[in-house]
Design a protein around this motif. Structure first.
Motif, PDB file in Angstrom:
ATOM      1  N   UNK A 229      57.973  12.403  54.486  1.00 28.39           N
ATOM      2  CA  UNK A 229      56.713  11.650  54.595  1.00 28.39           C
ATOM      3  C   UNK A 229      55.632  12.638  54.574  1.00 28.39           C
ATOM      4  N   UNK A 230      54.264  12.304  54.379  1.00 34.58           N
ATOM      5  CA  UNK A 230      53.082  12.877  54.751  1.00 34.58           C
ATOM      6  C   UNK A 230      52.918  12.658  56.201  1.00 34.58           C
ATOM      7  N   UNK A 231      52.166  13.754  56.751  1.00 37.14           N
ATOM      8  CA  UNK A 231      51.711  13.801  58.313  1.00 37.14           C
ATOM      9  C   UNK A 231      50.946  12.473  58.608  1.00 37.14           C
ATOM     10  N   UNK A 232      50.113  12.024  57.675  1.00 31.36           N
ATOM     11  CA  UNK A 232      49.382  10.982  58.113  1.00 31.36           C
ATOM     12  C   UNK A 232      50.096   9.463  58.103  1.00 31.36           C
ATOM     13  N   UNK A 233      51.414   9.681  57.683  1.00 30.72           N
ATOM     14  CA  UNK A 233      52.447   8.248  57.472  1.00 30.72           C
ATOM     15  C   UNK A 233      53.242   8.207  58.718  1.00 30.72           C
ATOM     16  N   UNK A 234      53.163   9.274  59.545  1.00 28.45           N
ATOM     17  CA  UNK A 234      53.802   9.194  60.851  1.00 28.45           C
ATOM     18  C   UNK A 234      52.912   8.532  61.907  1.00 28.45           C
ATOM     19  N   UNK A 235      53.701   8.058  62.718  1.00 28.09           N
ATOM     20  CA  UNK A 235      52.919   7.458  63.862  1.00 28.09           C
ATOM     21  C   UNK A 235      52.120   8.449  64.688  1.00 28.09           C
ATOM     22  N   UNK A 236      50.987   8.042  65.220  1.00 26.82           N
ATOM     23  CA  UNK A 236      50.006   8.987  65.903  1.00 26.82           C
ATOM     24  C   UNK A 236      50.577   9.404  67.006  1.00 26.82           C
ATOM     25  N   UNK A 237      51.518   8.405  67.787  1.00 25.13           N
ATOM     26  CA  UNK A 237      52.046   9.126  69.154  1.00 25.13           C
ATOM     27  C   UNK A 237      53.061  10.059  68.856  1.00 25.13           C
TER      28      UNK A 237
END
Length: 308
Positions: free
Chosen positions: A249-257
Motif C-alpha cells: 500500500x501507499x502510506x496514505x492508504x493506511x489508517x491514521x491511527x
C-alpha cells in the motif's frame, strides 16, 4: 593465455595493434611476473610467538592512541580493574504518541511548537523518491517521552488536516534557522518539503550521517538499526503498515491511527539518539567534521537533487 595472444600476434588485424603486440612481448611478460604472487617464498613461522599471553598494557594504549583507535583505548582502560558490574537498566516508560487531526488540536500543538528552540522532525510520504513524493503527514518531537503526528492525507472518511493550511502554518518555524532541526536522513525531508513550498533550514543534527562517520564499516545506518544498537529498542517496521511486494500500500492508504505511532516514533528516536551520537563524535574528534563539512553538504546535495 598471454603467451597464446603474443604467439599469434602476426594474425591480429590492425597494423598498430599488431605492431604493439609484436614489439611489446618482453614488457608484457615482465609486467605479468611483477604482479604475479610468488607462493614459493620461504616464510618461517614462530608458532610459539603467536601464543596468547599477557600484554604490555601501557604499550598497547600508546599504540591505540597513536592510531586514534579511541574505542579500543576505552576498552583496555576499562579492563584495568576487571570488568565492571552491569548496572540494571531503569524501566523505560512508554512514550506518548499524540495524533493531531483537527483544527483545535492543531492550534494547541502549534502554540507549543512555537516555543521550541530545537525540534526533531520527519515526514511520511507517498513515495521513496522525494522529488515525486507527496506529504502524508508530519511528525515532531522535542521531549524524550512524547511525539506528535499531523496527518494531511488519509484514507477516505478518516480525519486529517488541510495540506495547504498546515504547510502555511508550519513554514515560518521550519524555515527559521534559529530553530534547530534534528532528524534521520534530513536530505530526503528537505527535498519533500521543498516540493510543498517549504525551505527547511537550521539543520543541527542528522543521525544517519553521524552514524556513518562513527561506524563507516557497519552495513546499515537506518533508524531501525540505530534504535536497536544504541537504545535497545525495536521499532515499528514500515512493512507492518504497508506490506510488501505487489500488494504493498501507499502510506496514505493506511489508517491514521496506525501511521501515527510509526511516524511519531520516527521523530522521537532521532531526538533520543542525538545526545548519544553527539558524545561519541566529540570523543572521537569528529564533531568539527560533522558540523563544518557534513551538515552543510546536506543542503547542497538536497538543492542539486531537487534541481536535477
Amino acid at each position: 593465455t598471454l603467451e597464446g595472444v603474443l604467439d599469434h600476434a602476426g594474425e591480429i588485424s590492425g597494423a598498430k595493434r599488431k605492431q604493439n603486440l609484436l614489439e611489446g612481448r618482453e614488457a608484457a611478460m615482465l609486467s605479468r611476473d611483477l604482479v604475479r604472487l610468488d607462493d614459493n617464498v620461504p616464510v618461517p613461522i614462530d608458532w610459539e610467538a603467536g601464543r596468547a599471553s599477557s600484554v604490555d598494557r601501557e604499550q598497547l594504549l600508546a599504540l591505540f592512541r597513536e592510531f586514534g583507535i579511541k574505542r579500543l583505548v576505552d576498552q583496555v582502560e576499562s579492563l584495568a580493574d576487571g570488568p565492571a558490574e552491569p548496572k540494571p537498566a531503569a524501566p523505560a516508560e512508554a512514550p506518548r504518541y499524540r495524533l493531531v487531526d483537527s483544527p483545535a488540536k492543531f492550534d494547541e500543538f502549534l502554540a507549543e511548537l512555537r516555543k521550541q528552540k530545537c525540534i526533531s522532525l520527519d515526514t511520511e510520504t507517498t513515495s521513496l523518491w522525494p522529488r515525486w513524493a507527496e506529504i502524508v503527514g508530519y511528525s515532531f518531537a522535542w521531549r524524550d517521552d512524547e511525539a506528535w503526528y499531523l496527518p494531511v492525507r488519509a484514507p477516505e472518511g478518516q480525519p486529517r488536516l488541510d495540506p495547504a493550511a498546515t504547510a502555511d502554518a508550519l513554514r515560518p518555524i521550519l524555515e527559521d534557522p534559529a530553530v534547530e532541526k534534528i532528524g534521520q536522513n534530513l536530505k530526503y525531508d528537505m527535498i519533500v518539503l521543498r516540493g510543498a513550498g517549504i525551505r527547511l533550514s537550521g539543520l543541527a543534527f542528522d543521525t544517519m550521517i553521524a552514524s556513518y562517520l562513527l561506524d563507516a564499516g557497519e552495513r546499515n545506518h537506518n533508524l531501525d538499526e540505530l534504535a536497536e544498537r544504541y537504545l535497545k529498542h525495536t521499532t515499528i517496521k514500515i512493512s507492518d503498515l504497508i506490506g510488501k511486494g505487489k500488494n504493498q500500500k501507499r502510506m496514505d492508504e493506511v489508517s491514521v491511527a496506525q501511521v501515527c505511532d510509526y511516524a511519531a516514533e520516527d521523530a522521537l528516536i532521532p531526538w533520543r539518539l542525538r545526545p548519544i551520537l553527539r558524545q561519541r563524535l566529540v570523543e572521537e574528534e569528529l564533531e568539527r567534521l560533522f558540523v563544518d563539512l557534513e551538515l552543510p553538504l546536506v543542503e547542497i546535495l538536497a538543492e542539486m537533487e531537487y534541481t536535477g
